[in-house]
Design a protein around this motif. Structure first.
Motif, PDB file in Angstrom:
ATOM      1  N   THR A   1      -4.708   5.363  11.532  1.00  0.00           N
ATOM      2  CA  THR A   1      -4.623   3.914  11.369  1.00  0.00           C
ATOM      3  C   THR A   1      -5.957   3.251  11.718  1.00  0.00           C
TER       4      THR A   1
ATOM      5  N   MET B   1      -7.672  -1.327  -1.177  1.00  0.00           N
ATOM      6  CA  MET B   1      -6.586  -0.360  -1.186  1.00  0.00           C
ATOM      7  C   MET B   1      -7.090   1.032  -1.572  1.00  0.00           C
ATOM      8  N   ARG B   2      -7.987   1.090  -2.527  1.00  0.00           N
ATOM      9  CA  ARG B   2      -8.495   2.390  -2.977  1.00  0.00           C
ATOM     10  C   ARG B   2      -9.333   3.070  -1.899  1.00  0.00           C
TER      11      ARG B   2
ATOM     12  N   LEU C   1      -0.637  -3.379  -7.691  1.00  0.00           N
ATOM     13  CA  LEU C   1      -1.565  -2.377  -7.143  1.00  0.00           C
ATOM     14  C   LEU C   1      -0.835  -1.109  -6.728  1.00  0.00           C
TER      15      LEU C   1
ATOM     16  N   SER D   1       0.366   5.689   0.004  1.00  0.00           N
ATOM     17  CA  SER D   1      -0.511   6.864  -0.101  1.00  0.00           C
ATOM     18  C   SER D   1       0.358   8.066  -0.459  1.00  0.00           C
ATOM     19  N   SER D   2      -0.262   9.245  -0.516  1.00  0.00           N
ATOM     20  CA  SER D   2       0.496  10.425  -0.949  1.00  0.00           C
ATOM     21  C   SER D   2       1.649  10.733   0.003  1.00  0.00           C
TER      22      SER D   2
ATOM     23  N   LEU E   1      -5.143  11.918  -6.320  1.00  0.00           N
ATOM     24  CA  LEU E   1      -5.243  10.456  -6.338  1.00  0.00           C
ATOM     25  C   LEU E   1      -6.692  10.011  -6.169  1.00  0.00           C
TER      26      LEU E   1
ATOM     27  N   GLY F   1      -2.679  13.994  -2.714  1.00  0.00           N
ATOM     28  CA  GLY F   1      -3.739  13.182  -2.127  1.00  0.00           C
ATOM     29  C   GLY F   1      -5.076  13.292  -2.820  1.00  0.00           C
TER      30      GLY F   1
ATOM     31  N   GLU G   1      -7.653   7.795   3.941  1.00  0.00           N
ATOM     32  CA  GLU G   1      -6.426   8.314   4.566  1.00  0.00           C
ATOM     33  C   GLU G   1      -6.140   9.736   4.091  1.00  0.00           C
ATOM     34  N   GLU G   2      -6.261   9.955   2.787  1.00  0.00           N
ATOM     35  CA  GLU G   2      -5.985  11.286   2.251  1.00  0.00           C
ATOM     36  C   GLU G   2      -6.947  12.323   2.833  1.00  0.00           C
TER      37      GLU G   2
ATOM     38  N   TYR H   1       0.854  -1.193   0.000  1.00  0.00           N
ATOM     39  CA  TYR H   1       0.000   0.000   0.000  1.00  0.00           C
ATOM     40  C   TYR H   1       0.880   1.229   0.000  1.00  0.00           C
TER      41      TYR H   1
ATOM     42  N   GLN I   1      -8.663  10.236  -9.242  1.00  0.00           N
ATOM     43  CA  GLN I   1      -8.265   9.274 -10.270  1.00  0.00           C
ATOM     44  C   GLN I   1      -8.758   7.855  -9.989  1.00  0.00           C
ATOM     45  N   ILE I   2      -8.890   7.512  -8.718  1.00  0.00           N
ATOM     46  CA  ILE I   2      -9.298   6.128  -8.406  1.00  0.00           C
ATOM     47  C   ILE I   2     -10.809   6.003  -8.261  1.00  0.00           C
TER      48      ILE I   2
ATOM     49  N   ARG J   1      -7.769  -4.576  -4.707  1.00  0.00           N
ATOM     50  CA  ARG J   1      -7.640  -3.260  -5.315  1.00  0.00           C
ATOM     51  C   ARG J   1      -8.662  -2.287  -4.706  1.00  0.00           C
TER      52      ARG J   1
ATOM     53  N   ARG K   1      -9.035   2.588   1.367  1.00  0.00           N
ATOM     54  CA  ARG K   1      -8.060   3.030   2.386  1.00  0.00           C
ATOM     55  C   ARG K   1      -7.378   4.315   1.954  1.00  0.00           C
ATOM     56  N   LEU K   2      -6.987   4.337   0.689  1.00  0.00           N
ATOM     57  CA  LEU K   2      -6.275   5.505   0.170  1.00  0.00           C
ATOM     58  C   LEU K   2      -7.165   6.745   0.255  1.00  0.00           C
TER      59      LEU K   2
ATOM     60  N   GLU L   1     -11.499  -0.728   6.120  1.00  0.00           N
ATOM     61  CA  GLU L   1     -11.089  -2.036   5.606  1.00  0.00           C
ATOM     62  C   GLU L   1     -12.026  -3.126   6.135  1.00  0.00           C
TER      63      GLU L   1
ATOM     64  N   VAL M   1      -6.165  12.830   6.776  1.00  0.00           N
ATOM     65  CA  VAL M   1      -4.935  13.592   7.035  1.00  0.00           C
ATOM     66  C   VAL M   1      -5.151  15.063   6.672  1.00  0.00           C
TER      67      VAL M   1
ATOM     68  N   ILE N   1      -0.497   6.491 -11.775  1.00  0.00           N
ATOM     69  CA  ILE N   1      -1.528   7.545 -11.703  1.00  0.00           C
ATOM     70  C   ILE N   1      -0.889   8.869 -11.314  1.00  0.00           C
TER      71      ILE N   1
END
Lengths: 112, 198
Positions: B78, B97-98, A74, A45-46, B172, B169, B104-105, A43, B175-176, B94, B100-101, B85, B108, A81
């Motif tokens: 976390t 992960m997306r 992944l 992230s930014s 991203l 962030g 998180e962004e 994983y 894009q996802i 996938r 979570r991403l 999750e 934060v 991207i």
């Protein structure tokens, strides 16, 4: 050859940056080549991307060799991207990264 | 496909949210109204295939929603990730992960920019499984801010030296995600991110 593993997220980004610092300090022309083996990274992230970007900037300033190798699909998607594959050398395997590092070393030797 | 019970730890469910759209009678009547499907059901009334068709019909109409409120502290990031999750446990890597991403962004950014630093201010995170989409609904009570109003894109032609090391962030997320939406609702920023089930 450095192998971070697990999740390269905000929680560990600063720690990773600190851990990389001494190696990056020696990543210059005629010095160490640094290869980040990403096989165990699942994983990013930014915050993790930022650490990679700063590392790449530092290596380039010092004219050193830095590459990321064996990036899982992944994570590779995220690198693509964010257009990171254009500014950081990514190689399919650690073996290829080592070969590229050797070639870079050879080229530097021939220039001198 | 996992069963509804298998996917959801019961203690994580919102009381009002589980199966909120499901009317089994409606599902059956719809199956009956489709001649092809009804024929298959009648021809093989006890087969696994017929059950799967019905189960698929039911699951595609089920909306499962889980919500949790967090304090806006970076140390909580976390836990926020672990929560989203767990909400889609067992789904494709996938997608996990997306999700979570995305969270998180957003989280934060809320702590560091929205509230300015660690605080006890609330961040409410909802994950809804909605047929073929995962919907993340993310709310904070920080000053109004639309993260999607002006998204900086990395310039593929920019040199390494000139590229910024941060601010990726939100880009991203755009894009996802299939769809991103922002609304100011009362004193809350409400961000909705929809991810397609792959």
């Amino acid at each position: 050859m450095l192998a971070p593993s697990g999740r390269v997220d905000h929680a560990i980004a600063e720690e990773l940056r600190t851990d990389l610092a001494p190696y990056l300090g020696r990543c210059g022309e005629g010095q160490d080549h640094v290869v980040l083996d990403f096989a165990g990274v699942d994983y990013i992230s930014s915050a993790g991307l930022r650490v990679l970007m700063l590392a790449a900037k530092q290596a380039k300033t010092q004219r050193g060799f830095l590459a990321v190798a064996a990036v899982p699909p992944l994570v590779q998607e995220i690198l693509e991207i964010s257009k990171f594959t254009l500014v950081i050398r990514t190689l399919p395997s650690v073996r290829e990264a080592a070969a590229a590092a050797s070639a870079a070393g050879l080229a530097a030797l021939e220039r001198s | 496909m996992p069963t509804v019970a298998g996917r959801l730890p019961p203690d994580r469910l919102d009381g009002d949210a589980a199966l909120d759209d499901l009317d089994p009678a409606d599902v059956v009547s719809r199956a009956g109204a489709d001649p092809a499907r009804a024929g298959r059901v009648r021809a093989r009334p006890r087969t696994h295939g017929a059950c799967s068709i019905l189960l698929g019909t039911i699951l595609s109409r089920v909306k499962i929603k889980q919500t949790r409120t967090f304090r806006a502290r970076l140390g909580e990031a976390t836990n926020v990730s672990a929560f989203v999750e767990s909400a889609i446990l067992g789904m494709e890597a996938r997608l996990v992960m997306r999700l979570r991403l995305a969270v998180e962004e957003l989280f934060v950014n809320t702590v560091t920019h929205g509230y300015g630093s660690d605080s006890d201010a609330p961040v409410e995170v909802t994950v809804r499984i909605d047929g073929d989409r995962i919907v993340l609904i993310y709310e904070d009570a920080a000053p109004p801010f639309d993260p999607f109003a002006k998204v900086e894109r990395p310039d593929p032609d920019a040199s390494l030296e000139s590229r910024s090391a941060g601010r990726l962030g939100v880009f991203l997320i755009t894009q996802i995600a299939e769809r991103c939406h922002y609304a100011r609702t009362g004193d809350r920023n409400c961000v909705t991110v929809e991810l397609a089930v792959c």
